[in-house]
Design a protein around this motif. Structure first.
Motif, short mmCIF file in Angstrom:
data_model
loop_
_atom_site.label_atom_id
_atom_site.label_comp_id
_atom_site.label_asym_id
_atom_site.label_seq_id
_atom_site.Cartn_x
_atom_site.Cartn_y
_atom_site.Cartn_z
N VAL A 98 -10.68 2.86 -11.45
CA VAL A 98 -9.48 2.10 -11.09
C VAL A 98 -9.44 2.05 -9.57
CG1 VAL A 98 -6.96 1.99 -11.16
CG2 VAL A 98 -8.22 2.92 -13.12
N VAL A 99 -9.41 0.86 -9.00
CA VAL A 99 -9.21 0.72 -7.56
C VAL A 99 -7.91 -0.04 -7.34
CG1 VAL A 99 -11.66 0.84 -7.01
CG2 VAL A 99 -10.60 -1.39 -7.34
N MET A 100 -7.30 0.20 -6.17
CA MET A 100 -5.93 -0.26 -5.98
C MET A 100 -5.71 -0.70 -4.54
SD MET A 100 -2.57 2.00 -7.01
CE MET A 100 -0.90 1.37 -6.90
N SER A 101 -4.87 -1.70 -4.36
CA SER A 101 -4.40 -2.11 -3.04
C SER A 101 -2.89 -2.16 -3.06
CB SER A 101 -4.95 -3.50 -2.67
OG SER A 101 -4.36 -3.98 -1.47
N THR A 102 -2.27 -1.70 -1.99
CA THR A 102 -0.81 -1.78 -1.86
C THR A 102 -0.41 -2.67 -0.71
OG1 THR A 102 -0.77 0.23 -0.51
CG2 THR A 102 -0.45 0.50 -2.89
N ASN A 103 -1.39 -3.37 -0.13
CA ASN A 103 -1.10 -4.20 1.04
C ASN A 103 -1.62 -5.63 0.87
OD1 ASN A 103 -3.85 -3.83 1.34
ND2 ASN A 103 -3.67 -2.46 3.11
N GLY A 104 -1.54 -6.12 -0.36
CA GLY A 104 -1.92 -7.50 -0.59
C GLY A 104 -3.39 -7.78 -0.45
N ALA A 105 -4.24 -6.80 -0.76
CA ALA A 105 -5.70 -6.92 -0.76
C ALA A 105 -6.30 -6.92 0.64
CB ALA A 105 -6.16 -8.17 -1.51
N GLN A 106 -5.54 -6.45 1.62
CA GLN A 106 -6.17 -6.23 2.93
C GLN A 106 -7.20 -5.11 2.81
OE1 GLN A 106 -3.42 -6.00 6.33
NE2 GLN A 106 -1.82 -6.82 4.99
N SER A 107 -6.90 -4.12 1.98
CA SER A 107 -7.84 -3.03 1.73
C SER A 107 -7.57 -2.47 0.34
CB SER A 107 -7.69 -1.93 2.78
OG SER A 107 -6.37 -1.38 2.74
#
Length: 391
Positions: A330-339
């Motif tokens: 599972v990978v995750m971004s919390t900044n709109g896919a900036q990282s």
């Protein structure tokens, strides 16, 4: 069923997730994201080690899954306590879905649960489940006929608010569309087939959006038509302009008002690599797509990675899949896919296939061996910045 299991107390969960999300929003990537042990886990009631092929959440919080890695199928299963316990729904005919392999679950315009899939020895393609009473009757939504392109296993079935429905083939380029008045026979539905295969289909802004392609072709998106006179199923098949050309499929798509995110796999070479494509604010701008490599996010050079599903709510994006033969991720971004950062549960199964994000930010993932993983919503509210909860 087993109750939810958790290895950390509430307060350490807050501290580690705060640190991980702070790093992520600052553009950092940290293996594990610091939250590998903060997941709750349970198992749904589908038998055996089959993967989960569909997951859906109703507005009242009820969760639904469909599973099966063979032609037999195992029907639908539901949870009314947030994924803690699972059971077979109270069908009017108890065993009516036992042999139906469920590939998609969604709510239709009539409020019924729409179930797309296949059943050995049957013409049933899409079923409608009325969940409003004490027992749930099953009726036909789409029944195949012995004509080319009008009998196939349904990969995804979705409806618009006017009752228009589209069913796409899980094993080819076929698709069928009804404006809601065609009845249940596939003979009367419109041929909505595409030049390349659709592998995922969603509805956003009351329009169909899809992703797909095949091993030996470039990744494809299927966007709503821009011609106002076009039929809603006349999707525009487009190819994003990426930094490097590659061939492979996009197995999952998520769309909101901010962006489109698609997840899949580059199979152009000896080792497959999971990919995440992110649009600009205009998904029709093929030059505005950026690309993330799942192997880079996980910090591995081998074995292969493969992204199977994606879900999004606001600026939170989750991508799930597998690496190698026995490790789900599972990978995750919390900044709109900036990282992105690695958020894989410590007890993840060998394959994590589907995900959803609840309105409060809680993440739910599903995988093989009936696995359900739940990452509770972070208590930290960030506007101008983070503020850690007191211990």
């Amino acid at each position: 069923m087993n109750a939810l299991k958790k290895s950390r107390s509430r307060f350490p969960l807050q501290r580690t997730r705060f640190a991980a999300l702070l790093l992520a929003c600052a553009g950092g990537v940290q293996a594990g994201g610091g939250i590998a042990d903060d997941w709750l886990s349970s198992t749904h009631s589908c038998a055996g080690f089959n993967r989960t092929d569909a997951i859906h959440r109703d507005s009242d919080g009820t969760l639904w899954v469909g599973c099966g890695s063979n032609t037999g199928g195992y029907g639908v299963h539901f949870s009314q306590d947030g994924g803690d316990t699972w059971s077979v729904p109270p069908l009017s005919v108890p065993d009516e879905l036992d042999d139906f392999r469920v590939n998609s679950i969604s709510r239709g315009a009539d409020g019924h649960l729409k179930i797309g899939g296949t059943e050995a020895g049957s013409m049933r393609m899409v079923l409608s489940l009325d969940t409003s009473g004490a027992s749930y009757p099953v009726t036909l939504e789409l029944e195949g006929v012995n004509q080319i392109g009008r009998l196939f296993p349904v990969g995804n079935y979705r409806e618009l608010s006017d009752g228009s429905g589209m069913a796409e083939q899980s094993t080819g380029t076929g698709a069928l569309f009804s404006d809601g008045s065609a009845g249940t026979s596939a003979a009367n539905w419109d041929d909505a087939g595409t030049p390349e295969q659709i592998l995922d289909l969603v509805v956003h802004d009351d329009k169909f959006w899809g992703s797909g392609s095949r091993i030996a072709a470039s990744p494809r998106l299927f966007l709503p038509p821009t011609n106002v006179a076009a039929e809603p199923w006349e999707l525009l098949m487009v190819e994003p302009n990426l930094p490097e050309d590659w061939e492979g499929e996009l197995w999952g798509i998520a769309v909101n008002d901010q962006r489109l995110v698609a997840a899949g796999v580059n199979q152009d070479g000896t080792s497959s690599t999971g990919k995440i494509l992110v649009s600009s604010a205009n998904p029709y701008d093929m030059n505005g797509y950026t690309e993330h490599d799942v192997s880079d996010i996980l910090g591995i050079s081998s074995p292969y990675t493969w992204a199977d599903g994606v879900c999004m709510r606001g600026d939170t994006i989750v991508v799930v899949g597998r690496r190698g033969n026995n490790d789900g991720f599972v990978v995750m971004s919390t900044n709109g896919a900036q990282s992105f950062f690695d958020a894989t549960p410590s007890d993840a199964p060998g394959h994590v296939s589907k995900c959803l994000i609840e309105p409060d930010g809680t993440v739910v993932v599903a995988g093989e061996a009936s696995y359900i993983g739940i990452l509770p919503a972070d208590p930290v509210i960030f506007a101008a910045g983070f503020e850690e909860d007191p211990l």
